[in-house]
Write a protein that holds these residues in place. Structure first.
Motif, mmCIF file in Angstrom:
data_model
loop_
_atom_site.group_PDB
_atom_site.id
_atom_site.type_symbol
_atom_site.label_atom_id
_atom_site.label_comp_id
_atom_site.label_asym_id
_atom_site.label_seq_id
_atom_site.Cartn_x
_atom_site.Cartn_y
_atom_site.Cartn_z
ATOM 1 N N CYS A 9 0.828 -1.209 0.000
ATOM 2 C CA CYS A 9 0.000 0.000 0.000
ATOM 3 C C CYS A 9 0.863 1.261 0.000
ATOM 4 C CB CYS A 9 -0.931 0.002 1.210
ATOM 5 S SG CYS A 9 -2.242 -1.237 1.139
ATOM 6 N N VAL A 10 1.924 1.246 0.807
ATOM 7 C CA VAL A 10 2.835 2.393 0.849
ATOM 8 C C VAL A 10 3.494 2.598 -0.515
ATOM 9 C CG1 VAL A 10 4.971 3.280 1.860
ATOM 10 C CG2 VAL A 10 3.251 2.211 3.326
ATOM 11 N N LEU A 11 3.890 1.495 -1.157
ATOM 12 C CA LEU A 11 4.501 1.600 -2.482
ATOM 13 C C LEU A 11 3.545 2.223 -3.492
ATOM 14 C CD1 LEU A 11 6.429 -1.791 -2.828
ATOM 15 C CD2 LEU A 11 7.403 0.492 -2.592
ATOM 16 N N VAL A 12 2.280 1.824 -3.438
ATOM 17 C CA VAL A 12 1.291 2.386 -4.361
ATOM 18 C C VAL A 12 1.144 3.891 -4.137
ATOM 19 C CG1 VAL A 12 -1.149 2.416 -4.985
ATOM 20 C CG2 VAL A 12 0.019 0.243 -4.660
ATOM 21 N N TRP A 13 1.026 4.304 -2.894
ATOM 22 C CA TRP A 13 0.893 5.734 -2.591
ATOM 23 C C TRP A 13 2.119 6.506 -3.063
ATOM 24 C CZ3 TRP A 13 -3.485 8.067 -1.393
ATOM 25 C CH2 TRP A 13 -4.513 7.350 -0.772
ATOM 26 N N VAL A 14 3.309 5.948 -2.858
ATOM 27 C CA VAL A 14 4.540 6.641 -3.247
ATOM 28 C C VAL A 14 4.654 6.739 -4.763
ATOM 29 C CG1 VAL A 14 7.062 6.508 -3.229
ATOM 30 C CG2 VAL A 14 5.780 6.046 -1.135
ATOM 31 N N ILE A 15 4.386 5.623 -5.457
ATOM 32 C CA ILE A 15 4.506 5.622 -6.915
ATOM 33 C C ILE A 15 3.526 6.602 -7.549
ATOM 34 C CG2 ILE A 15 4.133 4.228 -8.992
ATOM 35 C CD1 ILE A 15 5.208 1.829 -7.404
ATOM 36 N N THR A 16 2.290 6.603 -7.069
ATOM 37 C CA THR A 16 1.305 7.522 -7.643
ATOM 38 C C THR A 16 1.592 8.964 -7.247
ATOM 39 O OG1 THR A 16 -0.146 6.992 -5.764
ATOM 40 C CG2 THR A 16 -0.537 5.840 -7.829
ATOM 41 N N LEU A 17 2.224 9.164 -6.096
ATOM 42 C CA LEU A 17 2.637 10.515 -5.721
ATOM 43 C C LEU A 17 3.703 11.023 -6.684
ATOM 44 C CD1 LEU A 17 2.558 12.922 -3.797
ATOM 45 C CD2 LEU A 17 4.249 11.746 -2.371
ATOM 46 N N VAL A 18 4.647 10.149 -7.046
ATOM 47 C CA VAL A 18 5.655 10.515 -8.039
ATOM 48 C C VAL A 18 4.990 10.864 -9.368
ATOM 49 C CG1 VAL A 18 7.598 9.644 -9.408
ATOM 50 C CG2 VAL A 18 7.464 9.158 -6.947
ATOM 51 N N CYS A 19 3.975 10.073 -9.748
ATOM 52 C CA CYS A 19 3.216 10.354 -10.971
ATOM 53 C C CYS A 19 2.562 11.718 -10.900
ATOM 54 C CB CYS A 19 2.172 9.276 -11.190
ATOM 55 S SG CYS A 19 1.047 9.587 -12.566
ATOM 56 N N GLY A 20 1.953 12.029 -9.728
ATOM 57 C CA GLY A 20 1.314 13.328 -9.561
ATOM 58 C C GLY A 20 2.303 14.469 -9.633
ATOM 59 N N VAL A 21 3.489 14.279 -9.069
ATOM 60 C CA VAL A 21 4.521 15.319 -9.126
ATOM 61 C C VAL A 21 4.976 15.540 -10.567
ATOM 62 C CG1 VAL A 21 6.874 15.908 -8.435
ATOM 63 C CG2 VAL A 21 5.294 14.940 -6.756
ATOM 64 N N LEU A 22 5.160 14.437 -11.304
ATOM 65 C CA LEU A 22 5.552 14.557 -12.706
ATOM 66 C C LEU A 22 4.484 15.294 -13.511
ATOM 67 C CD1 LEU A 22 7.035 11.006 -13.407
ATOM 68 C CD2 LEU A 22 8.284 13.157 -13.182
ATOM 69 N N TYR A 23 3.234 14.973 -13.219
ATOM 70 C CA TYR A 23 2.133 15.637 -13.920
ATOM 71 C C TYR A 23 2.113 17.125 -13.610
ATOM 72 C CZ TYR A 23 -2.627 16.468 -15.578
ATOM 73 O OH TYR A 23 -3.722 16.950 -16.223
ATOM 74 N N TYR A 24 2.451 17.474 -12.368
ATOM 75 C CA TYR A 24 2.463 18.895 -11.974
ATOM 76 C C TYR A 24 3.649 19.628 -12.595
ATOM 77 C CZ TYR A 24 2.861 23.066 -9.094
ATOM 78 O OH TYR A 24 2.967 24.363 -8.668
ATOM 79 N N VAL A 25 4.823 18.999 -12.582
ATOM 80 C CA VAL A 25 6.028 19.652 -13.091
ATOM 81 C C VAL A 25 6.002 19.746 -14.613
ATOM 82 C CG1 VAL A 25 8.541 19.484 -13.248
ATOM 83 C CG2 VAL A 25 7.386 18.936 -11.099
ATOM 84 N N PHE A 26 5.596 18.628 -15.268
ATOM 85 C CA PHE A 26 5.567 18.603 -16.735
ATOM 86 C C PHE A 26 4.112 18.563 -17.188
ATOM 87 C CE2 PHE A 26 9.322 16.262 -15.290
ATOM 88 C CZ PHE A 26 10.325 17.053 -15.825
ATOM 89 N N LYS A 27 3.415 19.667 -17.004
ATOM 90 C CA LYS A 27 1.992 19.660 -17.284
ATOM 91 C C LYS A 27 1.642 20.149 -18.682
ATOM 92 C CE LYS A 27 1.545 23.915 -14.538
ATOM 93 N NZ LYS A 27 2.726 23.770 -13.685
#
Length: 288
Positions: free
Chosen positions: A146-164
Motif C-alpha cells: 500500500c505504501v509503495l502504491v501511494w509513493v509511486i502515484t505521488l511521483v506520478c502526480g509530481v511529474l504531472y504537476y512539473v511537466f503539465k
C-alpha cells in the motif's frame, strides 16, 4: 483529462499558464449545470457511505484476513477525490488553490486505479496459488504494498504537476493508466481457469472472489477507459465531458467492493453463475 476546456490551439502552448487562467478554465467546466448537479449527488451520497465502509472494513482486518486492507486504501483514495470535488464545486477565488486540488484529485484518481490492481492481484493469488499465498499473506506485506502504491502515484502526480504540458500529459496518462487494463483481464481469466483446481478455497469464497474481479474490471472498463480513449484518441468536447462525469462516479462504484467483501446475500446472487461454470469444467474434464 480535464484539459478539454482548453481549445485545440491552446494545447500546443507552454504549460506555465497563470493561476487566473487556470481558475477561468476550471470555472468553464464546473459551471455546467449537469456537472455541478452530478458532483453534488456523488459527494452527498459517497462521502458518508465511504466513511462508514472504511470503518466497517477496518474492524474486519485480521492477521489471516488482509484483503480488506487494499479495499480500505482504495476507499481512502476515493475519499481524497470526494474532498477535492467539494473544493472544485465551491470554486475558490484563489486560482492557486484550485490548481493544487486539481492535481491532488488526479493523485487520488491514479491511486484508486492501482489499488484496484492490488485487489485483483490479491484475489487472483488466493485462487491460483492458494498454498503459496496462505503462508505469505501478512498485514506487514500488505501495508508495504500500500505504501509503495501511494509513493509511486505521488511521483506520478509530481511529474504531472512539473511537466503539465499537453504533449507530456499524453505520455504520462497512457504510461500510468493503460497498463492496469490488461492486468485486470489477466487476473480474471487466470482465476476463472484455476477455479476448479483450487480445492482448498471454499465455494462461497470462490464466488466472492470472481465477483470482485468482475466488478473491478467493469469499473475500470466503463468508468476509466472511455476517459482515457477520448483524451488520447478523440477530441470532442461533449464526449470528453461525459467521460469525465463517468470517472467521477468511481467512488460510488467502489463502494460495491465493500458489499462483495461481506458474507451474505451476495453469495446467492453469484452462486448460480459460478456453479454452472464449475459444473461445465467438471464435465469437460477427462475421467481417470
Amino acid at each position: 483529462m480535464e484539459d478539454f476546456y482548453n481549445n485545440s490551439s491552446s494545447q500546443d502552448q507552454s504549460s506555465d499558464y497563470s493561476h487566473s487562467d487556470f481558475k477561468n478554465n476550471s470555472h468553464q467546466y464546473y459551471d455546467l449545470p449537469l456537472t455541478k448537479n452530478v458532483t453534488y449527488i456523488i459527494v452527498g451520497i459517497g462521502l458518508p457511505l465511504t466513511l462508514m465502509a472504511i470503518y466497517a472494513l477496518y474492524s474486519t482486518v485480521r492477521s489471516d484476513h488482509v484483503a480488506p486492507i487494499y479495499v480500505i486504501n482504495l476507499l481512502m483514495s476515493d475519499l481524497l477525490q470526494l474532498c477535492c470535488m467539494i473544493v472544485h464545486v465551491t470554486q475558490p477565488q484563489d486560482g492557486k488553490i484550485s490548481q493544487i486540488f486539481y492535481y491532488i484529485y488526479y493523485f487520488g484518481l491514479f491511486t484508486s486505479v492501482y489499488f484496484m490492481v492490488c485487489i485483483s492481484l490479491e484475489r487472483y493469488l488466493v485462487i491460483v496459488h492458494p498454498l503459496w499465498y496462505r503462508f505469505r499473506r501478512t498485514i506487514k506485506t500488505s501495508v508495504v504494498f500500500c505504501v509503495l502504491v501511494w509513493v509511486i502515484t505521488l511521483v506520478c502526480g509530481v511529474l504531472y504537476y512539473v511537466f503539465k504540458g499537453y504533449v507530456v500529459t499524453k505520455i504520462i496518462f497512457p504510461v500510468f493508466l493503460l497498463p492496469p487494463f490488461p492486468l485486470l483481464i489477466f487476473f480474471l481469466v487466470g482465476t476463472l481457469k484455476a477455479l476448479s483446481a483450487a480445492m482448498s478455497v471454499p465455494s462461497d469464497e470462490k464466488r466472492r472472489i470472481v465477483g470482485i474481479l468482475v466488478l473491478v474490471l467493469l469499473i475500470y472498463t466503463l468508468l476509466f477507459l472511455p476517459n482515457i480513449i477520448f483524451y488520447l484518441v478523440i477530441y470532442d468536447k461533449t464526449l470528453d465531458i461525459l467521460s469525465l462525469i463517468f470517472v467521477r462516479f468511481s467512488p460510488l462504484a467502489d463502494l460495491f467492493l465493500y458489499v462483495f467483501m461481506r458474507k451474505g446475500a451476495i453469495d446467492k446472487l453469484l452462486a448460480s453463475v459460478c456453479c454452472c461454470r464449475m459444473d461445465r469444467n467438471e464435465i469437460s474434464s477427462p475421467s481417470v
